[in-house]
Design an enzyme around this catalytic site. Structure first.
Site, PDB file in Angstrom:
ATOM      1  N   TYR A 101      35.491  -9.236 -24.371  1.00 53.13           N
ATOM      2  CA  TYR A 101      36.215  -8.056 -23.869  1.00 53.13           C
ATOM      3  C   TYR A 101      37.603  -8.492 -23.404  1.00 53.13           C
ATOM      4  O   TYR A 101      37.743  -9.541 -22.780  1.00 53.13           O
ATOM      5  CB  TYR A 101      35.453  -7.433 -22.690  1.00 53.13           C
ATOM      6  CG  TYR A 101      36.247  -6.370 -21.950  1.00 53.13           C
ATOM      7  CD1 TYR A 101      36.154  -5.032 -22.321  1.00 53.13           C
ATOM      8  CD2 TYR A 101      37.108  -6.725 -20.907  1.00 53.13           C
ATOM      9  CE1 TYR A 101      36.902  -4.063 -21.660  1.00 53.13           C
ATOM     10  CE2 TYR A 101      37.858  -5.762 -20.246  1.00 53.13           C
ATOM     11  CZ  TYR A 101      37.748  -4.429 -20.624  1.00 53.13           C
ATOM     12  OH  TYR A 101      38.494  -3.476 -19.978  1.00 53.13           O
ATOM     13  N   GLU A 189      43.096  -1.910 -24.520  1.00 55.28           N
ATOM     14  CA  GLU A 189      41.772  -2.524 -24.313  1.00 55.28           C
ATOM     15  C   GLU A 189      41.097  -2.816 -25.646  1.00 55.28           C
ATOM     16  O   GLU A 189      41.199  -2.026 -26.587  1.00 55.28           O
ATOM     17  CB  GLU A 189      40.901  -1.559 -23.493  1.00 55.28           C
ATOM     18  CG  GLU A 189      39.524  -2.112 -23.151  1.00 55.28           C
ATOM     19  CD  GLU A 189      38.636  -1.064 -22.475  1.00 55.28           C
ATOM     20  OE1 GLU A 189      38.383  -1.185 -21.271  1.00 55.28           O
ATOM     21  OE2 GLU A 189      38.212  -0.116 -23.169  1.00 55.28           O
TER      22      GLU A 189
END
Ligand code: GDP
Ligand code: MN
Length: 387
Positions: A101, A189
């Site tokens: 992530y 993101e």
């Protein structure tokens, strides 16, 4: 301004982040053609402005043309948490060794850009942050110096990236920071940032929000606001030039002036209610304008009751009341309204409303009283006719 996954990936690619080849399509036929072109296996991905598409069945692997057709047919038109799928992204499927992530955003309280990285990707990152915060590296960046490669390497190592891909992850972080900075994004993101069995680091998903106020600096990004995927009521409001924002509760909020509308939201929340949307009717009070506003509010099926909050200044409450009465002659609202009139000519306004005896309309004098009434009405409880 939120971007669809594939639009975010286009920005990523522009800044050297690795992404898979793919095509955006809007029909089953084009989806199949795209799948044939990028080569099997492919992933068929719903393009909607909401996360958790995978869990909702909006991300499917297809090994051949028949499967691509089947998934495209199922996913197009699918309702994912209230978002209807109109566009698909078809990309060549990746083999996955690890899912990481990465994100960059502005930490307003620290007044600094924040880079986050975790090797626990592919899942809900809020859960990682909550249950195993030590697995989420949070690194504040000196905004003037930017994110250096050394810092990026440190973040990747500290987060526990496999030793052989620390460099690849660092490159991705630097590129992601560049996307965030130079595209005037408020959020960039990647979840998951994958490592392939060949040890390549690649963005498999994207979540990018651009700062709408900075769009003038990016003419190439202006077309990205995809009207197709916008909330249809928000689009209508934009066309009519009124401020309208959709929320997820069940009380419609209408007021005159941004400040009043904001405090109305607070007061309703304090009374235990949840706003479904809010609309700033501005200074106008004529029937046509009020009718338009009420139409927009009621276009949202979730609305169970409406609070119309007017503070009369230059706008006179008796005019607003006349506007409302005229508007209600046309629209027969199916849900109860609470109308709070205070300020210039409020007594006269409330008297007019009472005389008109509009069905389902309750007059209130104070904001608190109005909020309590509308919360009760939204919950299906009867209230008095007010003052
Ligand atoms: P989200 O559910 O909206 O976050 O959509 P994602 O794009 O993140 O996809 C969800 C999940 O589908 C990912 O975490 C992967 O596990 C899986 N997935 C997506 N693309 C691929 C792919 O190319 N290959 C494989 N094997 N899995 C994929
Ligand atoms: Mn994802």
């Amino acid at each position: 301004m939120d971007l669809l996954e594939y639009q975010g990936k286009q920005l990523f690619a522009r800044h050297g982040l690795r992404v898979s080849d793919g095509k955006a399509v809007t029909s089953v036929q084009d989806a199949v053609a795209a799948a044939n072109e990028v080569g099997y296996p492919v992933v068929v991905k719903a393009q909607v402005l909401i996360g958790g598409r995978g869990k909702a069945g909006g991300v499917k692997l297809a090994a051949d043309e028949a499967e691509a057709r089947e998934h495209a047919t199922n996913i197009l038109g699918m309702d994912i948490k209230g978002h209807i799928v109109r566009t698909l992204w078809i990309e060549h499927a990746s083999d996955i060794a690890s899912e990481y992530y990465a994100s960059v955003l502005l930490d307003r309280s620290a007044k600094r850009p924040l880079v986050m990285f975790s090797v626990e990707g592919g899942v809900d990152i809020e859960e990682v942050a909550e249950k195993t915060p030590e697995k989420l590296v949070r690194h504040h960046v000196d905004a003037l110096a930017g994110l250096s490669r050394e810092e990026a390497v440190e973040i990747a190592s500290k987060g526990g990236a496999d030793a052989d891909v620390v460099d690849g992850v660092a490159d991705a972080l630097v590129a992601l920071y560049e996307v965030w900075l130079s595209e005037d994004a408020t959020l960039a993101e990647i979840n998951p940032l994958i490592v392939t069995p060949q040890r390549e680091v690649r963005a498999l998903d994207s979540k990018v929000s651009l700062d709408g106020n900075a769009l003038y600096r990016h003419p190439e990004n202006q077309g990205l606001s995809d009207a197709e995927n916008e909330d249809p009521i928000e689009r209508r409001a934009k066309e009519e030039g009124v401020q309208y924002v959709k929320l997820d509760g069940d009380i419609g909020i209408l007021g005159n002036g941004a400040g009043l509308v904001m405090s109305t939201l607070d007061v309703v929340a304090q009374a235990g209610g949840k706003p479904a949307n809010f609309l700033d009717a501005g200074g106008g009070s004529d029937a046509e304008k009020i009718k338009e506003a009420v139409d927009l509010l009621l276009a949202n099926d979730a609305v169970k009751a409406v609070l119309f909050n007017i503070f009369g200044g230059i706008t006179r409450c008796d005019e607003v009341a006349r506007g409302l009465i005229a508007a209600f002659a046309d629209i027969k609202p199916s849900v109860p309204f609470v109308v709070r009139l205070d300020g210039t000519n409020d007594v006269e306004g409330r008297r007019l409303l009472q005389e008109a005896a509009l069905p389902n309309v309750h007059a209130a004098k104070t904001m608190n009283e109005a909020a309590e009434m509308v919360v009760e009405l939204a919950a299906g409880q009867p209230v008095g006719t007010g003052s």
